[in-house]
Motif scaffolding. Structure first.
Motif, PDB file in Angstrom:
ATOM      1  N   UNK A 124       0.900  -1.153   0.198  1.00 53.83           N
ATOM      2  CA  UNK A 124       0.060   0.041   0.004  1.00 53.83           C
ATOM      3  C   UNK A 124       0.758   1.416  -0.238  1.00 53.83           C
ATOM      4  N   UNK A 125       0.346   2.261  -0.803  1.00 57.02           N
ATOM      5  CA  UNK A 125       1.048   3.335  -1.088  1.00 57.02           C
ATOM      6  C   UNK A 125       2.463   3.571  -1.960  1.00 57.02           C
ATOM      7  N   UNK A 126       2.544   2.335  -2.465  1.00 60.00           N
ATOM      8  CA  UNK A 126       3.638   2.073  -3.441  1.00 60.00           C
ATOM      9  C   UNK A 126       3.337   2.669  -4.677  1.00 60.00           C
ATOM     10  N   UNK A 127       4.192   3.061  -5.688  1.00 59.54           N
ATOM     11  CA  UNK A 127       4.126   3.610  -6.853  1.00 59.54           C
ATOM     12  C   UNK A 127       4.099   2.594  -7.819  1.00 59.54           C
ATOM     13  N   UNK A 128       3.134   2.510  -8.797  1.00 51.05           N
ATOM     14  CA  UNK A 128       2.867   1.808 -10.027  1.00 51.05           C
ATOM     15  C   UNK A 128       3.178   2.419 -11.327  1.00 51.05           C
ATOM     16  N   UNK A 129       3.996   2.252 -12.237  1.00 50.54           N
ATOM     17  CA  UNK A 129       4.176   2.851 -13.567  1.00 50.54           C
ATOM     18  C   UNK A 129       3.715   1.702 -14.689  1.00 50.54           C
ATOM     19  N   UNK A 149       6.821  -1.040  -9.053  1.00 47.64           N
ATOM     20  CA  UNK A 149       6.576  -1.851 -10.099  1.00 47.64           C
ATOM     21  C   UNK A 149       6.279  -1.091 -11.459  1.00 47.64           C
ATOM     22  N   UNK A 150       6.958  -1.585 -12.487  1.00 47.60           N
ATOM     23  CA  UNK A 150       6.690  -1.107 -13.877  1.00 47.60           C
ATOM     24  C   UNK A 150       6.059  -2.169 -14.659  1.00 47.60           C
ATOM     25  N   UNK A 151       4.878  -1.942 -15.176  1.00 44.64           N
ATOM     26  CA  UNK A 151       4.058  -2.969 -15.965  1.00 44.64           C
ATOM     27  C   UNK A 151       4.277  -2.464 -17.535  1.00 44.64           C
TER      28      UNK A 151
END
Length: 287
Positions: free
Chosen positions: A57-62, A134-136
Motif C-alpha cells: 500500500x502506498x507504493x508507486x506503480x508505472x 513496479x513497472x508494468x
C-alpha cells in the motif's frame, strides 16, 4: 531454474466500468471502444495479481504501453499510486472517461496519465526516478515501423491507433533501460508477451526481452502463465468469436490454424538492491 506459477486472469467479456460517484452523464462516442485484443493485454485481473503480489500500500506503480484503464483502476482500488504513459491523446481521453466512470474522487487522486512514449519513461517520470516499485508493460506482439497489417489506423479502437506510437526494436531497448532508471532498488519489471504467427512460423518475443533485460542488470525472478480464459473443473473454456472462425483454414490446407489467446506470458524481473542495502526501500518484490 526460474520459478513458474499460474495465475487465473479471465476478465468478463465486454466488461464495462461500474458507475462511480464521479461518473458523468455523457456517454463515450460510439466506435471508440477498446478492442478485445487490447483489453486482454493487461486486463483487470492480471493487473490486480501483479500489483498485489509485487507492491505494498502506498507504493508507486508505472505502466508503459498503456492500452486501457485496467492497471490504473487496480492501483487505485488497492491503495497504490499509479502513473500510465499515454502519448496518444484520443486514447488518453478514452481512458480518462472510463476512470471517471469507475473511481471515486479519492481514488482518482491516486492516478494520473503522462503524454510520453514508453521509451521516454525516464524523462516522463523525472520526478520519480528510483521511486517506482513496479513497472508494468505489455508491448505489442510485433514491431511497428508502420503498422500491423491486420489493424490499420482506420480502426475505431483508440488503442489500435496508438500502437503506431508505441514500438520499434530501438524503442523497446530504450524502454527497458528507462525502466531500470525509474525503478527503486528491489523494484519489479513485469513484461507481458504473447506469441504470434508470422510467415507461417510461431514467434515468441519473450526470450529476446529476457536476454536484453538481463544484460541491463535485471534478475529474471519469475515466469508467470496468465490464463485469460475461465476454468470449469479441469477444462479451459475457450470460446471462438466470428473473427476466429473466419480464419479457420480449409481442412486440406497445410496452413497453421489460427491462434487463440488462451494465455499470456508474464516475465518478472527484479532490480537488485543496492550493494550497501540503502538506495531506497525495496518495497516491490516478486513473491
Amino acid at each position: 531454474m526460474v520459478p513458474l506459477t499460474v495465475w487465473l486472469c479471465s476478465d468478463p467479456h465486454g466488461e464495462e466500468p461500474r458507475p462511480g460517484p464521479s461518473a458523468r452523464s455523457t456517454k463515450a462516442k460510439s466506435g471508440t471502444a477498446i478492442c478485445v485484443f487490447h483489453r486482454q493485454s493487461v486486463g483487470r485481473e492480471l493487473a490486480r495479481h501483479l500489483i498485489s503480489t509485487c507492491t505494498h500500500e502506498g507504493d508507486l506503480v508505472a505502466e508503459g504501453f498503456t492500452t486501457s484503464e485496467a492497471a490504473l483502476v487496480a492501483a487505485a482500488e488497492l491503495d497504490r499510486r499509479g502513473i500510465a504513459l499515454v502519448p496518444h491523446f484520443p486514447l488518453a481521453q478514452h481512458i480518462g472517461t472510463r476512470l471517471r466512470a469507475t473511481l471515486d474522487q479519492q481514488q482518482l487522486a491516486r492516478v494520473q496519465m503522462r503524454p510520453v512514449r514508453p521509451d521516454q519513461m525516464a524523462r516522463g517520470l523525472a520526478d520519480h526516478l528510483g521511486d517506482v516499485s513496479l513497472v508494468i508493460a505489455a508491448p505489442p506482439p510485433y514491431e511497428t515501423g508502420g503498422h500491423n497489417p491486420r489493424r490499420g489506423p482506420g480502426t475505431g479502437c483508440p488503442a489500435c491507433r496508438a500502437d503506431l506510437w508505441m514500438l520499434s526494436s530501438e524503442q523497446l531497448g530504450l524502454f527497458l533501460a528507462a525502466a531500470w532508471r525509474v525503478l527503486a532498488p528491489g523494484g519489479v519489471l513485469a513484461v507481458t508477451t504473447t506469441a504470434r504467427q508470422q510467415a507461417g512460423r510461431l514467434i515468441d518475443p519473450a526470450p529476446r526481452i529476457i536476454r536484453h533485460a538481463q544484460r541491463l542488470g535485471f534478475r529474471y525472478a519469475q515466469h508467470v502463465i496468465a490464463l485469460r480464459v475461465p476454468v470449469e473443473g479441469d477444462a479451459l473454456v475457450v470460446q471462438a468469436g466470428p473473427t476466429d472462425l473466419a480464419q479457420l483454414p480449409d481442412s486440406r490446407s497445410g496452413a497453421l490454424p489460427p491462434t487463440v489467446a488462451v494465455h499470456a506470458t508474464v516475465s518478472l524481473f527484479c532490480k537488485p538492491p543496492s550493494p550497501e542495502g540503502t538506495g531506497g526501500s525495496p518495497s516491490g518484490r516478486a513473491r
